[in-house]
Write an enzyme that holds these catalytic residues in place. Sequence first.
Site, short mmCIF file in Angstrom:
data_model
loop_
_atom_site.label_atom_id
_atom_site.label_comp_id
_atom_site.label_asym_id
_atom_site.label_seq_id
_atom_site.Cartn_x
_atom_site.Cartn_y
_atom_site.Cartn_z
N TYR A 1 10.56 7.41 0.39
CA TYR A 1 10.62 6.29 1.34
C TYR A 1 11.24 6.74 2.67
O TYR A 1 10.71 6.43 3.75
CB TYR A 1 11.45 5.17 0.69
CG TYR A 1 11.55 3.89 1.48
CD1 TYR A 1 10.48 2.99 1.53
CD2 TYR A 1 12.72 3.55 2.16
CE1 TYR A 1 10.59 1.80 2.24
CE2 TYR A 1 12.83 2.36 2.86
CZ TYR A 1 11.77 1.49 2.90
OH TYR A 1 11.88 0.31 3.60
N LYS B 1 9.52 6.73 6.36
CA LYS B 1 10.07 5.93 7.47
C LYS B 1 10.51 6.82 8.63
O LYS B 1 10.40 6.43 9.80
CB LYS B 1 11.22 5.07 6.96
CG LYS B 1 10.79 3.99 5.95
CD LYS B 1 9.76 3.04 6.54
CE LYS B 1 9.46 1.86 5.65
NZ LYS B 1 8.48 0.92 6.23
P1 NDP Z 1 8.04 -6.99 0.57
O1 NDP Z 1 7.98 -6.14 -0.64
O2 NDP Z 1 8.64 -8.34 0.48
O3 NDP Z 1 6.57 -7.12 1.23
C1 NDP Z 1 5.78 -5.98 1.42
C2 NDP Z 1 4.48 -6.39 2.06
O4 NDP Z 1 3.64 -5.22 2.16
C3 NDP Z 1 3.73 -7.41 1.24
O5 NDP Z 1 3.12 -8.34 2.10
C4 NDP Z 1 2.68 -6.58 0.53
O6 NDP Z 1 1.54 -7.37 0.28
C5 NDP Z 1 2.37 -5.51 1.58
N1 NDP Z 1 1.78 -4.31 1.01
C6 NDP Z 1 2.33 -3.45 0.13
N2 NDP Z 1 1.46 -2.49 -0.20
C7 NDP Z 1 0.32 -2.75 0.50
C8 NDP Z 1 -0.95 -2.12 0.58
N3 NDP Z 1 -1.24 -1.00 -0.12
N4 NDP Z 1 -1.89 -2.66 1.38
C9 NDP Z 1 -1.62 -3.79 2.09
N5 NDP Z 1 -0.44 -4.42 2.06
C10 NDP Z 1 0.52 -3.91 1.27
O7 NDP Z 1 8.80 -6.09 1.67
P2 NDP Z 1 9.67 -6.52 2.94
O8 NDP Z 1 9.12 -7.73 3.56
O9 NDP Z 1 11.09 -6.48 2.52
O10 NDP Z 1 9.44 -5.24 3.87
C11 NDP Z 1 8.48 -5.23 4.92
C12 NDP Z 1 8.62 -3.91 5.65
O11 NDP Z 1 9.95 -3.76 6.12
C13 NDP Z 1 8.35 -2.68 4.77
O12 NDP Z 1 7.69 -1.69 5.52
C14 NDP Z 1 9.74 -2.22 4.39
O13 NDP Z 1 9.75 -0.86 4.10
C15 NDP Z 1 10.50 -2.55 5.66
N6 NDP Z 1 11.93 -2.68 5.45
C16 NDP Z 1 12.42 -3.66 4.64
C17 NDP Z 1 13.80 -3.77 4.47
C18 NDP Z 1 14.42 -4.82 3.61
O14 NDP Z 1 15.64 -4.78 3.44
N7 NDP Z 1 13.69 -5.78 3.08
C19 NDP Z 1 14.73 -2.82 5.12
C20 NDP Z 1 14.08 -1.85 5.96
C21 NDP Z 1 12.73 -1.79 6.11
P3 NDP Z 1 0.57 -7.27 -1.01
O15 NDP Z 1 1.44 -6.95 -2.19
O16 NDP Z 1 -0.08 -8.61 -1.03
O17 NDP Z 1 -0.38 -6.17 -0.67
#
Ligand code: NDP
Length: 257
Positions: free
Chosen positions: A163, A167
């Site tokens: 990860y 990033k």
């Molecule tokens: P969630 O796990 O809540 O949501 C992740 C999203 O990514 C979902 O909408 C999921 O949709 C989508 N996703 C995952 N894999 C795929 C794929 N192969 N194709 C299309 N869509 C995909 O994560 P967060 O909202 O917490 O995180 C969002 C972003 O922020 C990420 O990049 C994460 O790394 C980053 N981030 C989050 C932090 C946190 O504390 N929450 C901290 C730092 C960064 P679906 O499953 O429907 O495909």
Amino acid sequence: MSDDAKRISADLSGQVALVTGASRGIGREIAVTLGKAGAAVACVARNEEKLKEVVAEIQAAGGQAGAFACDVADSDAVQKVFDAVVEAHERVDIVVNNAGITRDTLIPRMTDEDWDQVIATNLRSVFLLTRAATQVMMRQKTGRIINISSVSGLMGNPGQANYSASKAGIIGFTQTVAREMASRKRKITVNAICPGFIATEMTDALGPALDEEVKKRIPAQRLGEASEIADAVLYLASGSGAYITGQVITLDGGLTA
Ligand code: NDP
């Protein structure tokens, strides 16, 4: 921060935005925020049902949105979605690369699949969509690309070698594409946002360990809200963000201070 009166506003009417990972968490909040600001929002993720709920929320607020089910690591699928959005709207002004996953485990136990899935979903996807977006934005001479990285891309975090690598990769990629796109004749900006711990399903998965992280490591002693990340995206996407490019903006309650 859920009180709308405390949040920034911007007028994005007439603009077209594409947000990946829009089905839940931070991406959902970004999509709704851009939609309420007047942009037509293409909501991209794999779960079509959840995407439709987000589209309905934007429409209920008087905005315009569409659901595009797609695996962001799949080159052909991404290009198809992008082309469909361009065909429907004849432009794309804002691309938010937010989709991301974790497959946490210590490095001696990390499988090839743990590595490949995270790099493909978190980093390859950003390349695929940014390549498509820059082609259109160069013709338009305007555009905003906002990539969601993480504090894990700025510092190490045990269990997250895959990860962190994805990033950190986003950061280098963002800086290079920002330099490639910057010019007197074009108004294209490319920036990265590094959230710290934000309350979503991703951090819920950390279970009781999360409480310890909050108490021990985050000076603000709370998690961030998805709306706080969405507001930073809105600022970068707005007219006020025109002179910000190639930057890495950290929102982490002091975690990396
Ligand atoms: P969630 O796990 O809540 O949501 C992740 C999203 O990514 C979902 O909408 C999921 O949709 C989508 N996703 C995952 N894999 C795929 C794929 N192969 N194709 C299309 N869509 C995909 O994560 P967060 O909202 O917490 O995180 C969002 C972003 O922020 C990420 O990049 C994460 O790394 C980053 N981030 C989050 C932090 C946190 O504390 N929450 C901290 C730092 C960064 P679906 O499953 O429907 O495909």
